[in-house]
Design a protein around this motif. Structure first.
Motif, PDB file in Angstrom:
ATOM      1  N   ASP A  30       3.630   5.549  -1.759  1.00 31.04           N
ATOM      2  CA  ASP A  30       4.819   5.623  -0.909  1.00 31.04           C
ATOM      3  C   ASP A  30       4.794   6.822   0.026  1.00 31.04           C
ATOM      4  O   ASP A  30       5.251   6.742   1.156  1.00 31.04           O
ATOM      5  CB  ASP A  30       6.089   5.685  -1.770  1.00 31.04           C
ATOM      6  CG  ASP A  30       6.402   4.353  -2.418  1.00 31.04           C
ATOM      7  OD1 ASP A  30       6.158   3.303  -1.787  1.00 31.04           O
ATOM      8  OD2 ASP A  30       6.893   4.355  -3.559  1.00 31.04           O
ATOM      9  N   ASP A  31       4.260   7.941  -0.435  1.00 34.22           N
ATOM     10  CA  ASP A  31       4.293   9.182   0.341  1.00 34.22           C
ATOM     11  C   ASP A  31       2.887   9.783   0.406  1.00 34.22           C
ATOM     12  O   ASP A  31       2.475  10.536  -0.480  1.00 34.22           O
ATOM     13  CB  ASP A  31       5.279  10.156  -0.315  1.00 34.22           C
ATOM     14  CG  ASP A  31       5.501  11.419   0.493  1.00 34.22           C
ATOM     15  OD1 ASP A  31       4.697  11.732   1.403  1.00 34.22           O
ATOM     16  OD2 ASP A  31       6.483  12.127   0.189  1.00 34.22           O
TER      17      ASP A  31
ATOM     18  N   ALA B 215       2.599  13.656   0.232  1.00 32.11           N
ATOM     19  CA  ALA B 215       2.825  14.270  -1.079  1.00 32.11           C
ATOM     20  C   ALA B 215       1.563  14.219  -1.936  1.00 32.11           C
ATOM     21  O   ALA B 215       1.185  15.210  -2.560  1.00 32.11           O
ATOM     22  CB  ALA B 215       3.988  13.585  -1.794  1.00 32.11           C
ATOM     23  N   SER B 216       0.895  13.069  -1.966  1.00 28.81           N
ATOM     24  CA  SER B 216      -0.348  12.973  -2.740  1.00 28.81           C
ATOM     25  C   SER B 216      -1.444  13.820  -2.109  1.00 28.81           C
ATOM     26  O   SER B 216      -2.219  14.479  -2.811  1.00 28.81           O
ATOM     27  CB  SER B 216      -0.812  11.517  -2.847  1.00 28.81           C
ATOM     28  OG  SER B 216      -0.023  10.804  -3.770  1.00 28.81           O
TER      29      SER B 216
ATOM     30  N   ASP C 187      -0.947   8.979  10.761  1.00 29.33           N
ATOM     31  CA  ASP C 187       0.320   8.564  10.172  1.00 29.33           C
ATOM     32  C   ASP C 187       0.058   7.472   9.122  1.00 29.33           C
ATOM     33  O   ASP C 187      -0.508   6.429   9.439  1.00 29.33           O
ATOM     34  CB  ASP C 187       1.254   8.037  11.260  1.00 29.33           C
ATOM     35  CG  ASP C 187       2.637   7.738  10.713  1.00 29.33           C
ATOM     36  OD1 ASP C 187       3.122   8.505   9.854  1.00 29.33           O
ATOM     37  OD2 ASP C 187       3.223   6.742  11.148  1.00 29.33           O
ATOM     38  N   GLY C 188       0.417   7.759   7.873  1.00 22.92           N
ATOM     39  CA  GLY C 188       0.248   6.790   6.796  1.00 22.92           C
ATOM     40  C   GLY C 188      -1.149   6.671   6.244  1.00 22.92           C
ATOM     41  O   GLY C 188      -1.469   5.722   5.526  1.00 22.92           O
TER      42      GLY C 188
ATOM     43  N   ALA D  57      -0.398   4.435   3.171  1.00 22.87           N
ATOM     44  CA  ALA D  57       1.041   4.232   2.993  1.00 22.87           C
ATOM     45  C   ALA D  57       1.306   2.780   2.620  1.00 22.87           C
ATOM     46  O   ALA D  57       0.749   1.857   3.222  1.00 22.87           O
ATOM     47  CB  ALA D  57       1.789   4.593   4.264  1.00 22.87           C
TER      48      ALA D  57
ATOM     49  N   ARG E   1       1.590  -0.679  -5.223  1.00 21.61           N
ATOM     50  CA  ARG E   1       1.519   0.771  -5.446  1.00 21.61           C
ATOM     51  C   ARG E   1       0.342   1.066  -6.370  1.00 21.61           C
ATOM     52  O   ARG E   1      -0.092   0.197  -7.114  1.00 21.61           O
ATOM     53  CB  ARG E   1       2.794   1.255  -6.128  1.00 21.61           C
ATOM     54  CG  ARG E   1       3.986   1.298  -5.241  1.00 21.61           C
ATOM     55  CD  ARG E   1       5.156   1.923  -6.000  1.00 21.61           C
ATOM     56  NE  ARG E   1       6.293   2.109  -5.133  1.00 21.61           N
ATOM     57  CZ  ARG E   1       7.259   1.215  -4.992  1.00 21.61           C
ATOM     58  NH1 ARG E   1       7.222   0.080  -5.641  1.00 21.61           N
ATOM     59  NH2 ARG E   1       8.263   1.470  -4.189  1.00 21.61           N
TER      60      ARG E   1
ATOM     61  N   ASN F 241       3.358  10.624  -6.488  1.00 25.63           N
ATOM     62  CA  ASN F 241       3.499   9.181  -6.309  1.00 25.63           C
ATOM     63  C   ASN F 241       3.255   8.399  -7.591  1.00 25.63           C
ATOM     64  O   ASN F 241       3.206   7.177  -7.579  1.00 25.63           O
ATOM     65  CB  ASN F 241       2.546   8.681  -5.219  1.00 25.63           C
ATOM     66  CG  ASN F 241       3.063   8.996  -3.835  1.00 25.63           C
ATOM     67  OD1 ASN F 241       4.046   8.432  -3.396  1.00 25.63           O
ATOM     68  ND2 ASN F 241       2.401   9.928  -3.161  1.00 25.63           N
TER      69      ASN F 241
END
Length: 128
Positions: A13-14, A17-18, A35-36, A53, A67, A114
């Motif tokens: 999802d993020d 963060a990972s 991006d993503g 993402a 996920r 995540n």
């Protein structure tokens, strides 16, 4: 066929963060990012990691909303006590404390923001 590297790709999802977790605590460095998307590597024998993402259109439709779940990213290393101590001191939550299995595997786990489970393994040596 000659395999030159191994890369694991995780849909999260993020991505940021990972990416931050893996670079700050596990020594990965960014190879490329957009991006993503992030591509991470290390100079040793660890697998490269790609973070995508969730929902990204570069994935086939049936994979876009999955996920990273049910997967354990495992690294075999030496000096497992020192590694667990270092991660604790950096504020990383140890989600499975260091333990030794009857077959001689010593291991502990952390989990990234995540939910990606990362396991560290060291094979116990026989005592003389």
């Amino acid at each position: 066929m000659q395999i030159t590297t191994t890369t694991l790709s995780f849909t999260v999802d993020d991505v940021a963060a990972s990416q931050k977790f893996l670079t700050a605590h596990l020594g990965y460095v960014e190879q490329a990012a957009a991006d993503g998307f992030a591509s991470l590597t290390r100079p040793d024998a660890a697998a490269d990691i790609v973070l995508l993402a969730r929902g990204t259109e570069v994935l086939p439709p049936e994979q876009r909303d999955r996920r990273a779940s049910g997967t354990i990213l495992a690294f075999t290393l030496t000096g497992i006590e020192a590694e667990e101590r270092r991660l604790r001191e950096e504020g990383v939550a140890i989600t499975m404390p260091l333990r030794e299995e009857p077959w001689g595997e010593r291991l502990f786990q952390v989990t990234d923001p995540n939910g990606l489970v990362i396991q560290f393994v060291e094979w116990a040596t026989e005592q003389s």
